[in-house]
Design an enzyme around this catalytic site. Structure first.
Site, PDB file in Angstrom:
ATOM      1  N   HIS A 204       0.805  -1.231   0.000  1.00 34.71           N
ATOM      2  CA  HIS A 204       0.000   0.000   0.000  1.00 34.71           C
ATOM      3  C   HIS A 204       0.833   1.274   0.000  1.00 34.71           C
ATOM      4  CE1 HIS A 204       1.130   0.227   4.188  1.00 34.71           C
ATOM      5  NE2 HIS A 204       0.565   1.402   4.282  1.00 34.71           N
TER       6      HIS A 204
HETATM    7  N1  UDP Z   1      -3.886  -4.835   8.710  1.00 36.62           N
HETATM    8  C1  UDP Z   1      -5.189  -5.294   8.944  1.00 36.62           C
HETATM    9  N2  UDP Z   1      -5.923  -5.707   7.864  1.00 36.62           N
HETATM   10  C2  UDP Z   1      -5.450  -5.693   6.587  1.00 36.62           C
HETATM   11  C3  UDP Z   1      -4.122  -5.229   6.375  1.00 36.62           C
HETATM   12  C4  UDP Z   1      -3.372  -4.788   7.452  1.00 36.62           C
HETATM   13  O1  UDP Z   1      -5.643  -5.335  10.071  1.00 36.62           O
HETATM   14  O2  UDP Z   1      -6.186  -6.075   5.678  1.00 36.62           O
HETATM   15  C5  UDP Z   1      -3.092  -4.381   9.853  1.00 36.62           C
HETATM   16  C6  UDP Z   1      -1.708  -4.976   9.983  1.00 36.62           C
HETATM   17  O3  UDP Z   1      -1.764  -6.221  10.608  1.00 36.62           O
HETATM   18  C7  UDP Z   1      -1.006  -3.925  10.823  1.00 36.62           C
HETATM   19  C8  UDP Z   1      -1.620  -2.655  10.337  1.00 36.62           C
HETATM   20  O4  UDP Z   1      -2.844  -3.007   9.688  1.00 36.62           O
HETATM   21  O5  UDP Z   1      -1.329  -4.074  12.197  1.00 36.62           O
HETATM   22  C9  UDP Z   1      -0.672  -2.027   9.377  1.00 36.62           C
HETATM   23  O6  UDP Z   1      -1.271  -1.014   8.751  1.00 36.62           O
HETATM   24  P1  UDP Z   1      -0.749  -0.485   7.356  1.00 36.62           P
HETATM   25  O7  UDP Z   1       0.034  -1.538   6.685  1.00 36.62           O
HETATM   26  O8  UDP Z   1      -1.944   0.084   6.680  1.00 36.62           O
HETATM   27  O9  UDP Z   1       0.158   0.738   7.767  1.00 36.62           O
HETATM   28  P2  UDP Z   1       1.674   0.892   8.221  1.00 36.62           P
HETATM   29  O10 UDP Z   1       1.934  -0.032   9.359  1.00 36.62           O
HETATM   30  O11 UDP Z   1       2.531   0.628   7.030  1.00 36.62           O
HETATM   31  O12 UDP Z   1       1.764   2.324   8.641  1.00 36.62           O
END
Ligand code: UDP
Length: 357
Positions: A204
């Site tokens: 993403h």
């Molecule tokens: N996550 C979730 N469902 C999904 C994809 C990701 O619950 O379909 C969770 C993942 O396990 C983690 C969090 O969302 O806890 C991560 O968010 P994201 O990847 O959007 O953002 P980042 O961590 O890169 O800021």
């Protein structure tokens, strides 16, 4: 009484709040007001986390999503300021590195309300990432910086934090608190048939979705890998739009599912063989659930995972992705404590209640 206004807006912030707000609720002398900026607003990117993780319903919903970075951040500052003038909290609490984080920190600091930043001090050293700009600016105007790792503290020290009149705490990582608490509540995503080993993948980050070249290389790599092992990809709404416009398509052997709630996600992480992601949070969750991780980025804020060989960085280079999948030997000694072992939320609540300055 310590009164905190917490600013939430995006999925990873809801997940972190799932642990921290649960901890805050244990204290009689603590009042938390929750503001949801609306940055993520789909049911499966927002509501599901409030429901499943029992995060208190937002006291304010600002409804500011789906805009350019500037418009979103500006409108959030204006609306958050109104909330703060009304609530007059002791603290504004912000998480991570989104536009909601920065907007909350700016609105608070202009009103001389203290800012507490959870996940402070992380750096990718890539100033083209909107997240990097948000982190650096938020850290600079916070009164307490809750650092998940010693690396984060070292980063702040090299930026001169000792001269900022800011309290720096090695709190540990609140995502580990969540991983420990929710593990037993995990549920297999309904309707997903998986009768063999699988890789869990998420994509993403703007640097991948907004580059045709990088997204094409990732799609081609996943297609090749899916010939050998099942691949499950919960699809972020931004990635979905970008994939539709891409000339190369994901093969039908890649199992695409809608974004899932946290309990389903924990099940997927706990049951997969390997994680392939550009997510920040998921890199750590792979470690919490003792899974190797291939990271589809050129750098990471979670360098200790790479240094200890739980994670390998491959960028969006097809040859590097395939070679990491086929040949990389990861460490499987997960006994090392990198993130505080589940006490971060407790450390944060205590530091806010006992703050003296
Ligand atoms: N996550 C979730 N469902 C999904 C994809 C990701 O619950 O379909 C969770 C993942 O396990 C983690 C969090 O969302 O806890 C991560 O968010 P994201 O990847 O959007 O953002 P980042 O961590 O890169 O800021």
């Amino acid at each position: 009484m310590t009164k905190v206004v917490t600013i939430l807006g995006a999925r990873p912030q809801f997940i972190k709040a799932g642990s921290v707000s649960r901890e805050f609720a244990k204290y009689d002398n603590f009042k938390e007001i929750i503001v949801h900026t609306g940055q993520h607003y789909d049911a499966n990117m927002s509501d599901v986390f409030f429901d499943e993780m029992k995060i208190p319903k937002p006291d304010y919903f600002l409804g500011i999503g789906g805009k350019s970075h500037g418009a979103m951040t500006g409108q959030m500052i204006e609306k958050i300021e109104e909330v703060l003038l009304n609530e007059k909290p002791d603290w504004v609490l912000v998480y991570g590195d989104t536009n909601s984080t920065l907007a909350g920190a700016i609105a608070a600091s202009k009103l001389h309300i203290k800012v507490a930043h959870i996940e402070a001090g992380l750096r990718s050293f890539n100033m083209k990432m909107p997240e990097e700009v948000n982190r650096i600016l938020t850290d600079r105007i916070s009164s307490i910086l809750f650092c998940p790792t010693q690396t984060a503290i070292d980063n702040l020290q090299s930026e001169g934090v000792d001269k900022w009149n800011t309290q720096v705490e090695l709190s540990g990582d609140v995502m580990q608190d969540g991983a420990i608490f929710y593990r037993d509540l995990a549920e297999k995503p309904p309707g997903l048939t998986l009768d063999r080993e699988f890789i869990l993948s998420t994509i993403h980050r703007a640097e991948n979705t907004d580059s045709e070249k990088r997204l094409t290389a990732i799609v081609e790599s996943l297609n090749e890998i899916a010939e050998q092992i099942a691949v499950v990809l919960p699809l972020h709404p931004r990635t979905k739009i970008k994939l539709e416009a891409l000339s190369v398509k994901l093969s039908s052997k890649v199992t695409l599912i809608d974004p899932v709630g946290y309990l389903n996600m924990v099940w997927l992480i706990d049951n997969c063989k390997l994680v392939m992601t550009d997510s920040g949070g998921l890199q750590k969750e792979a470690f919490f659930f003792e899974k190797p991780c291939i990271t589809l980025r050129d750098e990471t804020e979670w360098v200790e995972l790479v240094i200890n060989n739980f994670n390998t960085l491959v960028g969006a280079d097809k040859a590097a992705i395939i070679s990491a999948f086929k040949e990389h030997t990861f460490s499987n000694d997960f006994s090392i404590d990198l993130y505080g072992n589940g006490f971060a939320s407790n450390n944060i609540a205590n530091a806010l209640i006992n703050y003296e300055k």
